[in-house]
Design an enzyme around this catalytic site. Sequence first.
Site, short mmCIF file in Angstrom:
data_model
loop_
_atom_site.label_atom_id
_atom_site.label_comp_id
_atom_site.label_asym_id
_atom_site.label_seq_id
_atom_site.Cartn_x
_atom_site.Cartn_y
_atom_site.Cartn_z
CB CYS A 60 -7.86 9.98 -2.34
SG CYS A 60 -8.30 11.58 -2.89
CB VAL B 15 15.24 7.07 2.39
CG1 VAL B 15 14.80 6.58 3.76
CG2 VAL B 15 15.49 6.00 1.33
CG PHE C 232 2.27 8.02 6.34
CD1 PHE C 232 3.20 7.98 7.27
CD2 PHE C 232 2.57 8.81 5.17
CE1 PHE C 232 4.09 8.86 7.47
CE2 PHE C 232 3.67 9.56 5.14
CZ PHE C 232 4.45 9.55 6.13
CG ASP D 6 9.13 -2.97 6.59
OD1 ASP D 6 8.23 -2.83 6.00
OD2 ASP D 6 9.67 -1.82 7.34
CD GLU D 7 9.94 0.69 3.74
OE1 GLU D 7 9.94 1.00 2.62
OE2 GLU D 7 9.48 1.29 4.85
CB VAL D 8 9.77 -6.28 -0.01
CG1 VAL D 8 9.95 -6.99 0.96
CG2 VAL D 8 8.49 -5.74 -0.58
CB CYS E 151 -6.90 11.41 1.16
SG CYS E 151 -6.54 12.78 0.13
CE LYS F 78 3.85 0.21 2.87
NZ LYS F 78 3.34 1.62 3.33
N GLY G 200 0.73 -1.22 0.06
CA GLY G 200 0.08 0.19 -0.15
C GLY G 200 0.86 1.40 -0.10
#
Length: 185
Positions: free
Chosen positions: A171, A161, A12, A77-79, A133, A15, A9
Amino acid sequence: MGHIETIYGCMFAGKTTELIRRVEGKNVLAFKPKLDNRYSTGHIVSHNGETLKAVLIDRAEEIMDHVNGKAEYIAIDEVQFLNSIGSVCRQLANQGYKVVCAGLDLDFRGEPFPPMPYLVAVSHSVTHLRAKCVCCGKPATRTQRLIDGQPAHVDDPVIMVGADDLYEPRCVDCHEVRGVRKKMF
């Protein structure tokens, strides 16, 4: 039997919090790219401060150097920063590991990060999380990059980063990219 779970996703959306929740209390070996040095260099850290000790890697293939059969779960994480992560996750699952991954599906322009479509396709289960949003309150599926308070330009570097200093959830209707005439859906 091994399996692959992918959580994806916008920024924020929760995940990393969900990744940590899924492996909490389990026999886990966790990884994150060295590139992600926002909160810690030795832990996966969610925006709300939850942590999980992690091995830092530059490339997905390095994960194979660290697995030793002692962990049941592999958390990554952060794949989106690990180009061959899909292939590595398949190898891990074939060896019997339960692999849980989390990452951004789209970059700031609204384009898929290259490893994500393949990773999602080979996953046994996927979870698409959304944020709220900041402009209108609708479900956010995009990550808005801001440079000096203005939307980033389409030609800006894809990887930068940051956290809430550079990004906010938006959105589709409120997401903006300078230099793009049409919205990217």
